[in-house]
Scaffold this active site. Structure first.
Site, PDB file in Angstrom:
ATOM      1  N   THR A   7      22.539  -1.732  52.106  1.00  0.00           N
ATOM      2  CA  THR A   7      22.388  -2.657  53.242  1.00  0.00           C
ATOM      3  C   THR A   7      23.702  -2.982  53.933  1.00  0.00           C
ATOM      4  OG1 THR A   7      22.648  -4.578  51.806  1.00  0.00           O
ATOM      5  CG2 THR A   7      20.399  -3.767  52.145  1.00  0.00           C
ATOM      6  N   LYS A   8      24.826  -2.503  53.403  1.00  0.00           N
ATOM      7  CA  LYS A   8      26.124  -2.939  53.895  1.00  0.00           C
ATOM      8  C   LYS A   8      26.510  -2.222  55.193  1.00  0.00           C
ATOM      9  CE  LYS A   8      27.105  -5.951  50.665  1.00  0.00           C
ATOM     10  NZ  LYS A   8      25.953  -5.895  49.773  1.00  0.00           N
ATOM     11  N   THR A   9      27.656  -2.629  55.746  1.00  0.00           N
ATOM     12  CA  THR A   9      28.049  -2.138  57.076  1.00  0.00           C
ATOM     13  C   THR A   9      28.338  -0.650  57.094  1.00  0.00           C
ATOM     14  OG1 THR A   9      30.326  -2.814  56.611  1.00  0.00           O
ATOM     15  CG2 THR A   9      28.934  -4.369  57.834  1.00  0.00           C
TER      16      THR A   9
END
Length: 389
Positions: A185-187
């Protein structure tokens, strides 16, 4: 259905993973080395060490700066449990400090008051772990000044904060060590994975040894040498925290797209800010002029006194609109383990508690279309306007 999060993976990443598979290197190898080099250059650090999770990175960094049994480490309860659990891995204890109600980052004045109180009690914290919540940088100038005064090591939890700029410097080039997450889910995403950055040669050497079983030489070099090179020594009871080349293959191309991804997240965040400005809600804090926000999360806070709907019921209504949301975070002091071990009450950290009761995280990721963004806006406005007091 619009999911809360969705990774943005293209053909470049896919082909790089295929190349890793065909090369025969599926564990730590040349792609990990290339990813580490590129990441260090991007954030402006001398060294970067790839690991299989940010949790592993935090553990390595705290161990390397000397945190051990009986030590105290300051951090915030408004974070994922990994931030604090790594302190317990080492037999140390977290000392929680409440958050600033605007930024949701650690309250620096309260942190200083806590360090003063510990000193009066004849105690001393070994480290401080600021969490750059949602991708908004902490007040690192004040934190580093405070850390120097009290002799505290700074290890930044930057799981949300790539790429983030604070006072003209990119997060990853500021504290003694900085830890990033590349969870799905991270950038930027490697599936699972993380990175530790530092300018300290001795620190990275220790982390490199502990990353792979406490072995005192680079395993990749040992297996790629063109002459017999089988001998190694175990110098410490290390861990198994290395990143695979398949994960790094994703990271190489995700890193190159990192700023483009950030700009898209920022555009969505600014659209949300504009659309919700006249609603009885509390908007996320914006970065200072000249700084940048990674916008890993967009956390809207529902003003309890102005609405007749609870946060939990709001989430249910959003689901009825076929929109996924989440909550960041249930404060650690309200979870059974932390509550029972340290005897916390919910109101011990009132700002963290209030933020949790009001917070809902909306979808914000580069793969969102403009139409999906507008659907989220329409749903939020419809629910909030219906239940406004």
């Amino acid at each position: 259905f619009i999911p809360f999060a969705r990774p943005c993976i293209g053909e470049d990443e896919i082909q790089e993973v295929v190349d890793a598979l065909r090369s025969g290197w599926v564990t730590t190898g040349p792609k990990v080395a290339a990813f580490e080099k590129a990441f260090a250059e991007t954030v402006g650090a001398k060294y970067a060490l790839a690991v299989n999770s940010a949790t592993a990175g935090l553990h390595l960094a705290l161990e390397a700066v000397g945190v051990g049994a009986g030590d105290l480490v300051l951090t915030t309860p408004y974070t994922f449990t990994a931030t604090a659990e790594v302190i317990r891995y080492l037999g140390a204890d977290p000392v929680f400090v409440d958050i600033d109600p605007d930024t949701l980052n650690i309250d620096v004045e309260q942190a200083q008051a806590t360090l003063d109180q510990l000193e009066r009690e004849g105690k001393r914290a070994k480290a401080l772990m600021p969490v750059h919540f949602a991708g908004l940088g902490c007040d690192m100038r004040a934190i580093l000044h405070m850390a120097e005064r009290f002799g505290v090591q700074v290890v930044e939890d930057a799981a949300h904060a790539f790429p983030t700029i604070v006072d003209g410097r990119m997060v990853g080039s500021i504290g003694r060590a900085t830890v990033f997450s590349f969870y799905a889910t991270k950038t930027i995403c490697t599936g699972e994975g993380g990175m530790v950055t530092t300018d300290d040669e001795a620190l990275v050497a220790r982390m490199k040894t502990m990353r792979l079983h406490g072995i005192n030489r680079d395993i990749w070099d040992r297996y790629t040498a063109n002459k017999p090179s089988w001998y190694y020594e175990v110098v410490a009871p290390g861990f198994k925290y290395n990143m695979t080349d398949m994960a790094a293959a994703l990271g190489i191309h995700q890193l190159r797209k990192g700023e483009v991804f950030r700009q898209r997240r920022e555009a969505i965040a600014l659209r949300y800010q504009q659309a919700f400005a006249n609603l009885p809600v509390r908007l996320p804090a914006m970065p200072k002029k000249g700084d940048s926000h990674a916008w890993h999360l967009y956390v809207l806070r529902l003003r309890k006194e102005a609405l007749s709907i609870s946060r939990d019921a709001f989430i249910e209504k959003m689901c009825e609109h076929r929109i996924g949301t989440s909550v960041h975070f249930i404060p650690l002091h309200m979870h059974p383990y932390w509550r029972d071990r340290y005897g916390f009450a919910p109101d011990d950290f009132p700002q963290a508690k209030r933020a949790y009761e009001e917070a809902v995280s909306l979808p914000i990721y580069p793969a969102m279309t403009d139409e999906e963004v507008e659907r989220v806006i329409e749903a939020v406005r419809a629910i909030v306007e219906r239940y406004a007091r």
